[in-house]
Write a protein that holds these residues in place. Structure first.
Motif, PDB file in Angstrom:
ATOM      1  N   UNK A  46       0.823  -1.201   0.000  1.00 53.28           N
ATOM      2  CA  UNK A  46       0.000   0.000   0.000  1.00 53.28           C
ATOM      3  C   UNK A  46       0.865   1.263   0.000  1.00 53.28           C
ATOM      4  N   UNK A  47       1.980   1.240   0.717  1.00 51.47           N
ATOM      5  CA  UNK A  47       2.892   2.388   0.714  1.00 51.47           C
ATOM      6  C   UNK A  47       3.473   2.613  -0.677  1.00 51.47           C
ATOM      7  N   UNK A  48       3.615   1.538  -1.435  1.00 46.43           N
ATOM      8  CA  UNK A  48       4.119   1.632  -2.819  1.00 46.43           C
ATOM      9  C   UNK A  48       3.020   1.992  -3.814  1.00 46.43           C
ATOM     10  N   UNK A  49       1.816   2.299  -3.306  1.00 46.24           N
ATOM     11  CA  UNK A  49       0.736   2.754  -4.171  1.00 46.24           C
ATOM     12  C   UNK A  49      -0.215   1.680  -4.662  1.00 46.24           C
ATOM     13  N   UNK A  50      -0.041   0.460  -4.206  1.00 45.22           N
ATOM     14  CA  UNK A  50      -0.917  -0.629  -4.656  1.00 45.22           C
ATOM     15  C   UNK A  50      -2.240  -0.597  -3.902  1.00 45.22           C
ATOM     16  N   UNK A  51      -3.268  -0.990  -4.600  1.00 41.63           N
ATOM     17  CA  UNK A  51      -4.550  -1.271  -3.952  1.00 41.63           C
ATOM     18  C   UNK A  51      -4.578  -2.777  -3.747  1.00 41.63           C
ATOM     19  N   UNK A  52      -4.722  -3.187  -2.516  1.00 43.34           N
ATOM     20  CA  UNK A  52      -4.560  -4.602  -2.170  1.00 43.34           C
ATOM     21  C   UNK A  52      -5.910  -5.276  -1.948  1.00 43.34           C
ATOM     22  N   UNK A  53      -6.084  -6.384  -2.642  1.00 45.54           N
ATOM     23  CA  UNK A  53      -7.212  -7.280  -2.402  1.00 45.54           C
ATOM     24  C   UNK A  53      -6.614  -8.526  -1.764  1.00 45.54           C
ATOM     25  N   UNK A  54      -7.084  -8.853  -0.591  1.00 39.69           N
ATOM     26  CA  UNK A  54      -6.568 -10.039   0.093  1.00 39.69           C
ATOM     27  C   UNK A  54      -7.672 -11.064   0.217  1.00 39.69           C
ATOM     28  N   UNK A  55      -7.315 -12.305  -0.087  1.00 45.48           N
ATOM     29  CA  UNK A  55      -8.235 -13.420   0.076  1.00 45.48           C
ATOM     30  C   UNK A  55      -7.661 -14.312   1.156  1.00 45.48           C
ATOM     31  N   UNK A  56      -8.462 -14.594   2.182  1.00 47.37           N
ATOM     32  CA  UNK A  56      -7.968 -15.411   3.281  1.00 47.37           C
ATOM     33  C   UNK A  56      -9.029 -16.356   3.799  1.00 47.37           C
ATOM     34  N   UNK A  57      -8.562 -17.363   4.548  1.00 45.41           N
ATOM     35  CA  UNK A  57      -9.508 -18.318   5.109  1.00 45.41           C
ATOM     36  C   UNK A  57      -9.190 -18.706   6.542  1.00 45.41           C
TER      37      UNK A  57
END
Length: 165
Positions: A46-57
């Motif tokens: 996120x600091x590098x400008x990415x929009x993060x989608x995380x998939x977890x279980x």
């Protein structure tokens, strides 16, 4: 997914993670990570400008899911994971997430088309009715037709859909 960078940040055995990454042809795959390491990796993206989608279980995905821009939990995942997520997949198939992304993209495109049609109609028909160029009942019929076009255009989401498209 085109235009996206995929990463595996897993608490699982690194050998298993690497094998899956090789199968998927992914460069960035890390195993044996603790929750705080996943959290830090997401923060860095996120600091590098990415929009993060995380998939977890799993329970260890909770902290990462809480800071991801979009968090997705698997259907049979830990309750804490489901509670912290924006999206809940009812299945445990990652392909269902790809399908959901495609459907959302199509839905957004149809929403924009419907808004453009409605704005265009209102810019043309209402001033024409006020100016007396067309009778008010013509404008009212046109409004009904406009609504019908919007509904029929929206139905394109359902017509001819296949989960494997």
């Amino acid at each position: 997914m085109v235009g996206k960078q995929l990463h595996i940040l897993s608490g699982d055995n690194p050998d298993v993670v690497r094998r899956i990454a090789d199968e998927l042809q992914l460069q960035d795959a890390q195993g044996n990570l603790r929750p705080e390491q996943k959290y830090a990796a997401i923060q860095q993206m996120q600091k590098n400008g990415a929009r993060v989608v995380m998939i977890g279980d799993g329970m260890n995905d909770g902290p990462g899911l809480s800071i991801a821009d979009v968090s997705v939990a698997m259907g049979q995942g830990a309750p804490i994971t489901q509670a912290r997520s924006d999206v809940l997949l009812l299945s445990n198939r990652l392909l269902d997430f790809a399908y959901a992304v495609r459907m959302c993209t199509r839905a957004l495109r149809l929403i924009k088309q419907n808004l453009a049609w409605a704005v265009l109609y209102n810019i043309v028909a209402i001033p024409a009715a006020v100016a007396g160029v067309i009778a008010p009942w013509h404008a009212a019929m046109g409004m009904s037709l406009s609504s019908l076009i919007v509904v029929l255009n929206s139905l394109r989401l359902l017509i001819g859909q296949d989960r494997n498209e």
